[in-house]
Design a protein around this motif. Structure first.
Motif, short mmCIF file in Angstrom:
data_model
loop_
_atom_site.label_atom_id
_atom_site.label_comp_id
_atom_site.label_asym_id
_atom_site.label_seq_id
_atom_site.Cartn_x
_atom_site.Cartn_y
_atom_site.Cartn_z
N UNK A 93 0.85 -1.19 0.00
CA UNK A 93 0.00 0.00 0.00
C UNK A 93 0.88 1.24 0.00
N UNK A 94 0.55 2.18 -0.88
CA UNK A 94 1.21 3.49 -0.87
C UNK A 94 0.15 4.54 -0.55
N UNK A 95 0.49 5.45 0.34
CA UNK A 95 -0.41 6.57 0.61
C UNK A 95 0.28 7.85 0.14
N UNK A 96 -0.37 8.57 -0.75
CA UNK A 96 0.16 9.87 -1.18
C UNK A 96 -0.51 10.94 -0.33
N UNK A 97 0.30 11.66 0.43
CA UNK A 97 -0.25 12.68 1.33
C UNK A 97 0.50 13.98 1.15
N UNK A 98 -0.13 15.07 1.56
CA UNK A 98 0.43 16.38 1.19
C UNK A 98 1.32 17.04 2.25
N UNK A 99 1.57 16.35 3.33
CA UNK A 99 2.50 16.89 4.33
C UNK A 99 1.86 17.75 5.40
N UNK A 100 0.58 18.06 5.24
CA UNK A 100 -0.08 18.95 6.21
C UNK A 100 -0.88 18.18 7.25
N UNK A 101 -1.07 16.88 7.03
CA UNK A 101 -1.89 16.08 7.95
C UNK A 101 -1.01 15.14 8.76
N UNK A 102 -1.36 14.97 10.02
CA UNK A 102 -0.60 14.12 10.93
C UNK A 102 -0.60 12.67 10.42
N UNK A 103 0.60 12.08 10.25
CA UNK A 103 0.67 10.71 9.74
C UNK A 103 0.98 9.71 10.85
#
Ligand code: SF4
Length: 213
Positions: A93-103
């Motif tokens: 699984x890959x999650x593309x996220x924008x850096x502004x949300x807590x991971x």
């Protein structure tokens, strides 16, 4: 969960570039980047249960799933549950996220790869980035700087120097805003030996504005 679209294609960027993947594109984004090429993901889509999304994955006949948006982390606990089930079933699984949300709540699993699109100044969204996310990224993950100007390149370099991210680092051009050659020169001039140049291959294989590929 609110899903906008799903389709099988090859992954265009990040760690899985070139591999066949199922894309799951979820609805909504908390940012409004100046160069956004997926503004169609801001609204619309269809409410789906986790079992319904899993059925789509099983029908796709691929072993890798790229979860994207918009900003997929806005799906909250349901997204984490979906990832946990997929990983338990043996999917990568890959999650593309924008850096502004807590991971920090994402499963820490060797088959879960986070690709974080870190926003540089020309996006006009760089103040929204959460620096604490950088401490969570691991060698299996990717930090991607999409750069459209000299200032973006310098900003990315400074972040690398200050934060020393412990993950793969990619530089990618904002399509049509900066010559890819200039990014290569910048990486070489600044001896960024652990950074990689990456082009979004979809923009070269299909017309840049094509959807669902
Ligand atoms: S984070 Fe991605 S989807 Fe959201 S506005 Fe920026 S480019 Fe568009």
């Amino acid at each position: 969960m609110k899903l906008l679209e799903h389709f099988v294609s090859v992954n265009g960027e990040g760690r899985y570039q070139g591999y066949p993947v199922l894309f799951l594109r979820f609805v909504g984004c908390n940012l409004r980047c100046s160069y956004c090429d997926t503004s169609y993901s801001y609204e619309g889509g269809k409410e789906m249960s986790i079992p319904e999304v899993l059925d789509l994955v099983l029908a796709s006949n691929v072993q890798r799933v790229t979860i994207t948006g918009g900003e997929p982390l806005l799906q909250g606990a349901d997204l984490i549950s979906l990832c946990t089930i997929l990983l338990g079933d043996g999917f990568e699984v890959e999650i593309e996220t924008n850096g502004s949300c807590d991971i920090s709540e994402l499963p820490n699993h060797p088959s879960l790869c986070i690709t974080m699109d870190w926003k540089t100044p020309s996006s006009l969204m760089s103040p929204c980035m959460q620096l604490s996310n950088l401490d969570i990224l691991q060698s299996k993950d990717a930090l991607k700087f999409v750069c459209g100007s000299e200032l973006d390149l310098l900003d990315a370099k400074q972040l690398i120097i200050n934060c020393k991210p412990n993950c793969q680092v990619f530089f990618s051009p904002v399509f049509g805003k900066i010559e890819p050659k200039r990014i290569v020169e910048f990486i070489l001039e600044n001896k960024l030996n652990n950074c990689r140049m990456q082009l979004q291959i979809h923009k070269f294989i299909w017309p840049p504005e094509e959807r669902g590929v």
